[in-house]
Design a protein around this motif. Sequence first.
Motif, PDB file in Angstrom:
ATOM      1  N   ASN A 712       0.827  -1.210   0.000  1.00 35.70           N
ATOM      2  CA  ASN A 712       0.000   0.000   0.000  1.00 35.70           C
ATOM      3  C   ASN A 712       0.858   1.256   0.000  1.00 35.70           C
ATOM      4  O   ASN A 712       0.552   2.243  -0.683  1.00 35.70           O
ATOM      5  N   MET A 713       1.938   1.225   0.785  1.00 35.33           N
ATOM      6  CA  MET A 713       2.815   2.392   0.857  1.00 35.33           C
ATOM      7  C   MET A 713       3.492   2.657  -0.483  1.00 35.33           C
ATOM      8  O   MET A 713       3.556   3.801  -0.959  1.00 35.33           O
ATOM      9  N   LEU A 714       3.991   1.604  -1.132  1.00 31.82           N
ATOM     10  CA  LEU A 714       4.669   1.793  -2.416  1.00 31.82           C
ATOM     11  C   LEU A 714       3.701   2.211  -3.517  1.00 31.82           C
ATOM     12  O   LEU A 714       4.057   2.996  -4.406  1.00 31.82           O
ATOM     13  N   VAL A 715       2.488   1.708  -3.489  1.00 30.00           N
ATOM     14  CA  VAL A 715       1.487   2.125  -4.478  1.00 30.00           C
ATOM     15  C   VAL A 715       1.201   3.618  -4.323  1.00 30.00           C
ATOM     16  O   VAL A 715       1.145   4.370  -5.314  1.00 30.00           O
ATOM     17  N   ALA A 716       1.031   4.071  -3.081  1.00 33.54           N
ATOM     18  CA  ALA A 716       0.776   5.495  -2.852  1.00 33.54           C
ATOM     19  C   ALA A 716       1.976   6.333  -3.247  1.00 33.54           C
ATOM     20  O   ALA A 716       1.829   7.445  -3.784  1.00 33.54           O
ATOM     21  N   THR A 717       3.172   5.806  -3.007  1.00 33.51           N
ATOM     22  CA  THR A 717       4.389   6.536  -3.373  1.00 33.51           C
ATOM     23  C   THR A 717       4.510   6.647  -4.889  1.00 33.51           C
ATOM     24  O   THR A 717       4.850   7.709  -5.429  1.00 33.51           O
ATOM     25  N   ALA A 718       4.230   5.563  -5.594  1.00 30.83           N
ATOM     26  CA  ALA A 718       4.377   5.542  -7.052  1.00 30.83           C
ATOM     27  C   ALA A 718       3.339   6.412  -7.745  1.00 30.83           C
ATOM     28  O   ALA A 718       3.521   6.807  -8.910  1.00 30.83           O
ATOM     29  N   ALA A 719       2.251   6.729  -7.052  1.00 25.75           N
ATOM     30  CA  ALA A 719       1.182   7.500  -7.682  1.00 25.75           C
ATOM     31  C   ALA A 719       1.553   8.954  -7.907  1.00 25.75           C
ATOM     32  O   ALA A 719       0.814   9.695  -8.567  1.00 25.75           O
ATOM     33  N   GLN A 720       2.701   9.382  -7.395  1.00 26.78           N
ATOM     34  CA  GLN A 720       3.088  10.788  -7.528  1.00 26.78           C
ATOM     35  C   GLN A 720       3.325  11.184  -8.987  1.00 26.78           C
ATOM     36  O   GLN A 720       2.916  12.252  -9.433  1.00 26.78           O
ATOM     37  N   SER A 721       4.032  10.291  -9.721  1.00 27.49           N
ATOM     38  CA  SER A 721       4.392  10.639 -11.104  1.00 27.49           C
ATOM     39  C   SER A 721       4.734   9.363 -11.862  1.00 27.49           C
ATOM     40  O   SER A 721       4.943   8.294 -11.271  1.00 27.49           O
ATOM     41  N   ASP A 722       4.773   9.501 -13.179  1.00 23.03           N
ATOM     42  CA  ASP A 722       5.169   8.360 -13.999  1.00 23.03           C
ATOM     43  C   ASP A 722       6.597   7.940 -13.662  1.00 23.03           C
ATOM     44  O   ASP A 722       6.924   6.740 -13.702  1.00 23.03           O
ATOM     45  N   ARG A 723       7.460   8.917 -13.362  1.00 19.83           N
ATOM     46  CA  ARG A 723       8.854   8.574 -13.043  1.00 19.83           C
ATOM     47  C   ARG A 723       8.929   7.761 -11.748  1.00 19.83           C
ATOM     48  O   ARG A 723       9.640   6.761 -11.672  1.00 19.83           O
ATOM     49  N   SER A 724       8.167   8.181 -10.728  1.00 23.28           N
ATOM     50  CA  SER A 724       8.159   7.418  -9.475  1.00 23.28           C
ATOM     51  C   SER A 724       7.621   6.007  -9.703  1.00 23.28           C
ATOM     52  O   SER A 724       8.153   5.027  -9.159  1.00 23.28           O
ATOM     53  N   ARG A 725       6.576   5.911 -10.506  1.00 21.27           N
ATOM     54  CA  ARG A 725       6.007   4.586 -10.778  1.00 21.27           C
ATOM     55  C   ARG A 725       7.024   3.704 -11.481  1.00 21.27           C
ATOM     56  O   ARG A 725       7.193   2.526 -11.129  1.00 21.27           O
ATOM     57  N   ALA A 726       7.757   4.261 -12.455  1.00 19.02           N
ATOM     58  CA  ALA A 726       8.751   3.472 -13.176  1.00 19.02           C
ATOM     59  C   ALA A 726       9.877   3.027 -12.239  1.00 19.02           C
ATOM     60  O   ALA A 726      10.365   1.887 -12.312  1.00 19.02           O
ATOM     61  N   LEU A 727      10.298   3.909 -11.340  1.00 15.78           N
ATOM     62  CA  LEU A 727      11.366   3.548 -10.389  1.00 15.78           C
ATOM     63  C   LEU A 727      10.917   2.432  -9.460  1.00 15.78           C
ATOM     64  O   LEU A 727      11.663   1.484  -9.206  1.00 15.78           O
ATOM     65  N   VAL A 728       9.702   2.525  -8.949  1.00 15.55           N
ATOM     66  CA  VAL A 728       9.205   1.482  -8.048  1.00 15.55           C
ATOM     67  C   VAL A 728       9.083   0.157  -8.788  1.00 15.55           C
ATOM     68  O   VAL A 728       9.481  -0.904  -8.263  1.00 15.55           O
ATOM     69  N   LYS A 729       8.568   0.178  -9.995  1.00 17.20           N
ATOM     70  CA  LYS A 729       8.423  -1.065 -10.749  1.00 17.20           C
ATOM     71  C   LYS A 729       9.787  -1.699 -11.033  1.00 17.20           C
ATOM     72  O   LYS A 729       9.935  -2.923 -10.986  1.00 17.20           O
ATOM     73  N   ARG A 730      10.792  -0.853 -11.307  1.00 15.19           N
ATOM     74  CA  ARG A 730      12.131  -1.402 -11.562  1.00 15.19           C
ATOM     75  C   ARG A 730      12.704  -2.048 -10.301  1.00 15.19           C
ATOM     76  O   ARG A 730      13.272  -3.143 -10.346  1.00 15.19           O
ATOM     77  N   LEU A 731      12.532  -1.380  -9.153  1.00 20.41           N
ATOM     78  CA  LEU A 731      13.029  -1.945  -7.903  1.00 20.41           C
ATOM     79  C   LEU A 731      12.323  -3.258  -7.574  1.00 20.41           C
ATOM     80  O   LEU A 731      12.952  -4.253  -7.193  1.00 20.41           O
ATOM     81  N   VAL A 732      11.017  -3.276  -7.734  1.00 22.45           N
ATOM     82  CA  VAL A 732      10.238  -4.466  -7.388  1.00 22.45           C
ATOM     83  C   VAL A 732      10.576  -5.625  -8.320  1.00 22.45           C
ATOM     84  O   VAL A 732      10.670  -6.791  -7.887  1.00 22.45           O
ATOM     85  N   ALA A 733      10.808  -5.338  -9.596  1.00 22.68           N
ATOM     86  CA  ALA A 733      11.164  -6.403 -10.532  1.00 22.68           C
ATOM     87  C   ALA A 733      12.474  -7.062 -10.127  1.00 22.68           C
ATOM     88  O   ALA A 733      12.668  -8.272 -10.319  1.00 22.68           O
ATOM     89  N   GLY A 734      13.367  -6.282  -9.535  1.00 21.13           N
ATOM     90  CA  GLY A 734      14.636  -6.854  -9.083  1.00 21.13           C
ATOM     91  C   GLY A 734      14.478  -7.841  -7.950  1.00 21.13           C
ATOM     92  O   GLY A 734      15.312  -8.735  -7.773  1.00 21.13           O
ATOM     93  N   TRP A 735      13.410  -7.726  -7.169  1.00 19.18           N
ATOM     94  CA  TRP A 735      13.205  -8.650  -6.049  1.00 19.18           C
ATOM     95  C   TRP A 735      12.875 -10.064  -6.512  1.00 19.18           C
ATOM     96  O   TRP A 735      13.047 -11.014  -5.753  1.00 19.18           O
ATOM     97  N   ARG A 736      12.386 -10.201  -7.746  1.00 22.53           N
ATOM     98  CA  ARG A 736      12.075 -11.543  -8.245  1.00 22.53           C
ATOM     99  C   ARG A 736      12.951 -11.912  -9.438  1.00 22.53           C
ATOM    100  O   ARG A 736      12.651 -12.882 -10.160  1.00 22.53           O
ATOM    101  N   ALA A 737      14.019 -11.159  -9.668  1.00 23.08           N
ATOM    102  CA  ALA A 737      14.901 -11.447 -10.800  1.00 23.08           C
ATOM    103  C   ALA A 737      15.580 -12.800 -10.604  1.00 23.08           C
ATOM    104  O   ALA A 737      15.878 -13.217  -9.477  1.00 23.08           O
ATOM    105  N   VAL A 738      15.861 -13.501 -11.696  1.00 25.76           N
ATOM    106  CA  VAL A 738      16.433 -14.841 -11.609  1.00 25.76           C
ATOM    107  C   VAL A 738      17.850 -14.821 -11.048  1.00 25.76           C
ATOM    108  O   VAL A 738      18.323 -15.833 -10.504  1.00 25.76           O
ATOM    109  N   ASP A 739      18.550 -13.707 -11.186  1.00 24.88           N
ATOM    110  CA  ASP A 739      19.920 -13.641 -10.684  1.00 24.88           C
ATOM    111  C   ASP A 739      19.994 -13.045  -9.289  1.00 24.88           C
ATOM    112  O   ASP A 739      21.093 -12.774  -8.783  1.00 24.88           O
ATOM    113  N   ASN A 740      18.861 -12.819  -8.639  1.00 26.77           N
ATOM    114  CA  ASN A 740      18.845 -12.297  -7.264  1.00 26.77           C
ATOM    115  C   ASN A 740      19.063 -13.464  -6.311  1.00 26.77           C
ATOM    116  O   ASN A 740      18.254 -14.393  -6.252  1.00 26.77           O
TER     117      ASN A 740
END
Length: 762
Positions: A712-740
């Motif tokens: 919920n916190m990250l969704v509210a944070t990402a809602a500020q701008s397209d740039r914030s949303r893109a940054l959050v999505k990039r960070l979150v994608a790294g949490w499930r990356a195959v090389d993590n």
Amino acid sequence: MSAPAQAAAAPASAPAAPPAQPTGSGGAPPASAPGGEPKPPASGEPGPPAPPDAQGAPTIDTTSLEAQDKAASTPEASNGRQRGERLRKASDMLIGGDLVGGDKLIMMLGGREPAPLQRLGTQLSDPVRYAWVEPQDWDRVRAACHGKRLVILRANPHQGKVAAAIRLLQSPSDRHIYSLDRNVDLHALPAWLETDASGDNALPKGAGFLLCEPVGWDGVEGWMLQQLAAALERLDAQLILTLGADVPLADADAQEYVVPLGAAKPHSEILARHLAWRLDDVGLAERILADPDIAELAEDQFAGAVSLKVAADLAVMISLELNGTVVDVDRVRRRMAERATEDFDIWFGGLPDVPTRCLAVALAVLNGLAYETVAHAAEMLSDRLDGPPDPGPNNALVPPWRPPFGRTRRERLRLLRAKIRPAMARGAYGTGPVEALEYAADDYPRLVLRHVWREFPLHRELMGWLRDLASDPNEEVRIWSGTALGMLSLDAFDFVYTQVLRPMALDQDNARNREVVAYALRVPAADSRLRPLVDAAVAALYGNRASPFGQATAARVHGVSLGPLGAVEALTALDRLAAIDHAQIALGIADSLADLIVQDEQQNAPLVLDRLLSWLNDRRRTLAGQFVFLQLARSLITEFTLPGPDGAAETRMTWPTLLMLADQRIELRRSLIGMWRHVLASGSFTRLVEVALDAWAALAEADADVRTSLSNMLVATAAQSDRSRALVKRLVAGWRAVDNLQPKPMTAYAVETAMDARSGDQ
């Protein structure tokens, strides 16, 4: 859900620190104004670029805040809540209680100065608890005292009145017992107790009070006792007052509180019980007492009208002079002849050698820590005082110069009057079982340190050893050693500060030294006599812009030492330091803000977060604000346990503290989202943002509630701008990356699902 609230610190006014204007991180120190005071710079902008070194290459910037995101290693973020718990435990194990507020005061007869109300030490309570021998008619005495709030325990001399009073107060077994000064004004005491009960730092409910042979008893009348009994009833407390059988009562109304004590058992029976307890071996005690020489010694000591304490003292002396199964009777006899000297001096003077005395000193400093930790510190001190001998003709030492199999641990515990206690300790890899070593008497740490400091010319060696401990990798050792330095400063503040603490405060290479200075100064800061000295020392560090490392130390002192005495004043001082662009100062501010939150979460967390949010919107403080926020996000963790339904197993919860506060309080939720939006949009600390959110995601992976709140916190944070949303999505994608190598797939999917749902709603 909520974590247990932190105990509120006693408020006290703290003088405002002198203003420190921001300075650049790379240029020369600003010029000084007349009188030696530094001139403030025109603005908070960083100084000019660093000059090239002798080879013409530019100097690498390692101190500015912007450089921290590019550094090879991430700045350390120590666990603030764990540090707070350890600070409280160090105060309890070395000093005997909370530093904040000092000793409670009681009123004295005749308008004299106040005197402290002291917690009854284990040196008095433990022998009664574990080696008690009931006098005659003890069941009658207990029945007569049952339910009475005020008891006057009367007996003939040498019948053990004090021990009997302590034994009565030890029911219930977990009661807090306090010893009242003999000069206490019994007329004024009820009002003092009522006033204390309505204060913020009240005595615990159900407390017990011991008053032995009060000096002003001749002026005490029955109506005073009735008032006192009524006050004790309201507080669910009990007071036992001891009097000799020959001391008259002022009037008949006092008679209702009198309980006569029965005759004591023979001294020989008391000796046997105490010796068995001291040796923790009933059979060995019986064999020792059966020895004709010991029996003759005991008969001599008990001849005539002597106190029961003589039997207890003889048990102590025998236990100290026991070597295996043999007792040096002549030494026991000499010790008993000298027992007019304080028991403590006799004990320490009788420790047999340098290693044993060093273990006594190490235990005084590290009381309650793991046995191996204390033993290692004792070896370090012993090496300083009694190191290897001079090498022989071949310039080689012939080991060992100390016998490696001298005394066993059990023998050392007996000599030191110490005990082993099973405990759980948190280390670098989690919490595990240890054997904690501590003195049986809770006042021994103070007594040992003060005795060694005052009686032996070992100041240089002792402070050098404590400074070595200040660099130990174990945070507990650093906190305990800092507390010990603070205790020594109570007797010699200028000496300890100028010789040890100030050089440590200015140390550029060892941040741990600066931490230990803050741990040390919290002890004299809580003493009203020494507080002005602490303020002056901290002000000198705070205002010296030529030494940012000293200012970093000042930041830590404002959080650890002065924060409990005035959070608002501490925040004001830290606010000024936040305008300085220096990583070590910012780290000090971050840790101090963590300390303030832990000290009183309910009161201080809103103050800290509001101040932090203001820094993010302040051009001079925005870098410090972002850096400090990310450090707080990593360093504050809350652990608590929820009871299971219908008797099921308890559930242990671990939350990022800031996220938990935001989950509980909507006004803090807005602040937290605003701060995350700011650090994401800024781009100043991209790597530190990743590290902080990765730490939160790791906790969310193990707990569905944390996962929901973080999503919920990250969704509210990402809602500020397209740039914030893109940054959050990039960070979150790294949490499930195959090389993590440490993936957080459940958290990643939870956040992505919540973000997709938010997009669909729009």
